[in-house]
Enzyme design. Structure first.
Site, mmCIF file in Angstrom:
data_model
loop_
_atom_site.group_PDB
_atom_site.id
_atom_site.type_symbol
_atom_site.label_atom_id
_atom_site.label_comp_id
_atom_site.label_asym_id
_atom_site.label_seq_id
_atom_site.Cartn_x
_atom_site.Cartn_y
_atom_site.Cartn_z
ATOM 1 N N ARG A 150 31.432 30.827 39.319
ATOM 2 C CA ARG A 150 31.882 32.158 39.730
ATOM 3 C C ARG A 150 30.782 33.154 39.417
ATOM 4 O O ARG A 150 30.289 33.206 38.286
ATOM 5 C CB ARG A 150 33.171 32.582 39.041
ATOM 6 C CG ARG A 150 33.633 33.973 39.518
ATOM 7 C CD ARG A 150 35.026 34.357 39.082
ATOM 8 N NE ARG A 150 35.416 35.612 39.741
ATOM 9 C CZ ARG A 150 36.657 35.959 40.026
ATOM 10 N NH1 ARG A 150 37.652 35.171 39.718
ATOM 11 N NH2 ARG A 150 36.904 37.112 40.627
ATOM 12 N N LEU B 278 40.130 32.724 37.430
ATOM 13 C CA LEU B 278 40.201 31.885 38.640
ATOM 14 C C LEU B 278 40.717 32.640 39.853
ATOM 15 O O LEU B 278 40.509 32.214 40.990
ATOM 16 C CB LEU B 278 41.092 30.661 38.384
ATOM 17 C CG LEU B 278 40.491 29.629 37.426
ATOM 18 C CD1 LEU B 278 41.464 28.467 37.222
ATOM 19 C CD2 LEU B 278 39.163 29.102 37.962
ATOM 20 N N ASN C 178 43.611 39.294 48.681
ATOM 21 C CA ASN C 178 42.653 40.211 49.316
ATOM 22 C C ASN C 178 43.257 40.937 50.523
ATOM 23 O O ASN C 178 42.731 41.965 50.961
ATOM 24 C CB ASN C 178 41.376 39.481 49.743
ATOM 25 C CG ASN C 178 40.488 39.057 48.586
ATOM 26 O OD1 ASN C 178 39.790 38.047 48.666
ATOM 27 N ND2 ASN C 178 40.505 39.810 47.488
ATOM 28 N N TRP C 179 44.401 40.436 51.033
ATOM 29 C CA TRP C 179 45.081 41.162 52.123
ATOM 30 C C TRP C 179 45.523 42.544 51.664
ATOM 31 O O TRP C 179 45.803 43.417 52.474
ATOM 32 C CB TRP C 179 46.311 40.383 52.617
ATOM 33 C CG TRP C 179 46.010 39.165 53.435
ATOM 34 C CD1 TRP C 179 46.245 37.860 53.078
ATOM 35 C CD2 TRP C 179 45.434 39.110 54.757
ATOM 36 N NE1 TRP C 179 45.846 37.013 54.086
ATOM 37 C CE2 TRP C 179 45.356 37.748 55.122
ATOM 38 C CE3 TRP C 179 44.988 40.084 55.658
ATOM 39 C CZ2 TRP C 179 44.842 37.330 56.352
ATOM 40 C CZ3 TRP C 179 44.478 39.662 56.887
ATOM 41 C CH2 TRP C 179 44.405 38.302 57.213
ATOM 42 N N ARG D 125 43.771 44.721 50.151
ATOM 43 C CA ARG D 125 42.687 45.725 50.163
ATOM 44 C C ARG D 125 42.892 46.695 51.323
ATOM 45 O O ARG D 125 43.746 46.478 52.180
ATOM 46 C CB ARG D 125 41.336 45.016 50.274
ATOM 47 C CG ARG D 125 41.048 44.197 49.029
ATOM 48 C CD ARG D 125 39.623 43.726 48.984
ATOM 49 N NE ARG D 125 39.388 42.964 47.760
ATOM 50 C CZ ARG D 125 38.210 42.523 47.378
ATOM 51 N NH1 ARG D 125 37.135 42.780 48.110
ATOM 52 N NH2 ARG D 125 38.071 41.835 46.262
ATOM 53 N N ASP E 18 31.771 36.265 44.157
ATOM 54 C CA ASP E 18 32.321 37.574 43.789
ATOM 55 C C ASP E 18 31.190 38.572 43.510
ATOM 56 O O ASP E 18 30.101 38.191 43.090
ATOM 57 C CB ASP E 18 33.204 37.407 42.542
ATOM 58 C CG ASP E 18 34.129 38.593 42.333
ATOM 59 O OD1 ASP E 18 34.277 39.420 43.254
ATOM 60 O OD2 ASP E 18 34.704 38.693 41.226
HETATM 61 C C1 IPE Z 1 38.312 36.371 44.274
HETATM 62 O O1 IPE Z 1 37.645 37.573 44.069
HETATM 63 C C2 IPE Z 1 38.444 36.089 45.742
HETATM 64 C C3 IPE Z 1 37.207 35.838 46.466
HETATM 65 C C4 IPE Z 1 36.009 35.759 45.953
HETATM 66 C C5 IPE Z 1 37.369 35.649 47.881
HETATM 67 P P1 IPE Z 1 38.426 38.931 43.825
HETATM 68 O O2 IPE Z 1 37.394 39.980 43.648
HETATM 69 O O3 IPE Z 1 39.434 39.155 44.882
HETATM 70 O O4 IPE Z 1 39.194 38.621 42.460
HETATM 71 P P2 IPE Z 1 39.753 39.628 41.365
HETATM 72 O O5 IPE Z 1 40.549 40.666 42.071
HETATM 73 O O6 IPE Z 1 38.564 40.238 40.679
HETATM 74 O O7 IPE Z 1 40.549 38.771 40.439
HETATM 75 C C1 IPE Z 2 33.850 39.107 46.821
HETATM 76 O O1 IPE Z 2 33.322 40.351 46.509
HETATM 77 C C2 IPE Z 2 34.212 38.983 48.289
HETATM 78 C C3 IPE Z 2 35.660 39.058 48.545
HETATM 79 C C4 IPE Z 2 36.605 39.076 47.653
HETATM 80 C C5 IPE Z 2 36.056 39.103 49.935
HETATM 81 P P1 IPE Z 2 34.249 41.589 46.123
HETATM 82 O O2 IPE Z 2 34.576 42.333 47.363
HETATM 83 O O3 IPE Z 2 35.412 41.150 45.328
HETATM 84 O O4 IPE Z 2 33.252 42.445 45.239
HETATM 85 P P2 IPE Z 2 33.580 43.215 43.895
HETATM 86 O O5 IPE Z 2 34.239 42.227 42.986
HETATM 87 O O6 IPE Z 2 34.491 44.330 44.253
HETATM 88 O O7 IPE Z 2 32.259 43.665 43.398
HETATM 89 MG MG MG Z 3 35.718 40.892 43.347
#
Ligand code: IPE
Ligand code: IPE
Ligand code: MG
Length: 236
Positions: free
Chosen positions: A184, A191, A64-65, A67, A16
Site C-alpha cells: 500500500r 486495508l 469510493n462511490w 466521493r 493510494d
Molecule cells: C483505498 O483507498 C481504495 C483504493 C485505493 C482504490 P482510499 O483512499 O479510498 O482508502 P481510505 O479512505 O483512505 O481508507
Molecule cells: C487513490 O488515491 C485512488 C482512489 C482511491 C481512486 P486517493 O484518491 O485516495 O488519494 P488520497 O488518498 O486522497 O491522497
Molecule cells: Mg486515499
C-alpha cells in the site's frame, strides 16, 4: 537468519495517494488520478517482466462511490480512456485482464468494454492483471454466503460440506492463488476493505511514496525485502 527465497506469484496493490500528490502540486485531484493511471501501466509491465504471475490492483472501492460526483465522473472518464488504450497495450503483451467487484454499478458502456477486454484476453498466458473496480471485500464475502445459501437450498450441496475451499470458490478470485505480498502506498496502514479473505497470510508492505511517484525501482526494492522475510503460517 539466512536469506529465504519466497515464492512470489501474486502481488496485491493498494494504489493510494493520488489526491495528495495533486494537492501538493496545487492541481485538482483528478490530475493525480490521471498521473496515477499512467503509473499503473508501467508497474503492471514491470511486474510481468519480474515474473510475477498475478497482479491485483485496487482501482476503485465500493466506498469510493461516496466521493463527490465530480471526482467519480472524472475517474469513470479516465477509466473509459484507459480501458481503450493502456489496458489494450497490456492485452497485446499477452496479459490476461480480469475485473473483480460489483460491475453492475458501473455504466453500461464501461461494463461492455470490461467484458470485451476479458473476452479478448482470456487466452493470454504471460501474466494476469486483476482490476478491483467497485470492489469491496465485505460485499464479496456476503455475496459468497448468499450463493452458498442458494446452493444448499437447491440441494446442490449439504451445509455440512461447506469448508474453506467451497467458500473461496464463491469469491471473485476463485481460481487465483492468494496474494503473497500486499503493497500500500501513501503511508496509510489499513486495508480499506480490500481482499479481506484472501490476505489471511499475505506479507504486508507499507510505503510512504504517493502512488503517482511509485516506480519500478521501488517495486524491485520491496520485492527484495519480501524475499528476506520468513513466512511461518503458524508453524515454528
Ligand atoms: C483505498 O483507498 C481504495 C483504493 C485505493 C482504490 P482510499 O483512499 O479510498 O482508502 P481510505 O479512505 O483512505 O481508507
Ligand atoms: C487513490 O488515491 C485512488 C482512489 C482511491 C481512486 P486517493 O484518491 O485516495 O488519494 P488520497 O488518498 O486522497 O491522497
Ligand atoms: Mg486515499
Amino acid at each position: 537468519m539466512g536469506t529465504t527465497n519466497n515464492q512470489l506469484r501474486h502481488i496485491a496493490l493498494i494504489m493510494d495517494g493520488n489526491g495528495r500528490w495533486a494537492q501538493k502540486k496545487g492541481l485538482p485531484r483528478n490530475a493525480g488520478h490521471q498521473k496515477g493511471a499512467e503509473v499503473v501501466l508501467e508497474i503492471a509491465k514491470a511486474a510481468k517482466e519480474m515474473g510475477v504471475q498475478y497482479l491485483t490492483i485496487y482501482a476503485f472501492s465500493t466506498e469510493n462511490w461516496k466521493r463527490s460526483s465530480e471526482e467519480v465522473e472524472g475517474l469513470m472518464n479516465l477509466l473509459r480512456t484507459y480501458l481503450g488504450r493502456n489496458f489494450k497495450e497490456l492485452a497485446e503483451n499477452d496479459v490476461r485482464i480480469r475485473f473483480i467487484g460489483e460491475r453492475q454499478r458501473l455504466d453500461d458502456d464501461i461494463q461492455a468494454q470490461m467484458t470485451r477486454l476479458e473476452q479478448e484476453t482470456k487466452n493470454n498466458k504471460s501474466a494476469t492483471l486483476l482490476v478491483a473496480l467497485s470492489y469491496g471485500a465485505r460485499q464479496e464475502i456476503v455475496q459468497a454466503a448468499r450463493l452458498l445459501a442458494e446452493k444448499v437450498k437447491s440441494g446442490d450441496i449439504l451445509s455440512k460440506d461447506i469448508d474453506e475451499q467451497t467458500f473461496s470458490d464463491m469469491l471473485y478470485t476463485a481460481d487465483v492463488p492468494e496474494p503473497d505480498l500486499l503493497i500500500r502506498t501513501s503511508g496509510e496502514q489499513r486495508l480499506s476493505n480490500f481482499l479481506l479473505w484472501q490476505l489471511a497470510y499475505t506479507e504486508f508492505y507499507f510505503t510512504k511514496t504517493l502512488w503517482p511517484d511509485f516506480t519500478k525501482e521501488e517495486l524491485k526494492d520491496i520485492i527484495n525485502q519480501f524475499q528476506q522475510r520468513e513466512r511461518r503460517y503458524g508453524k515454528v
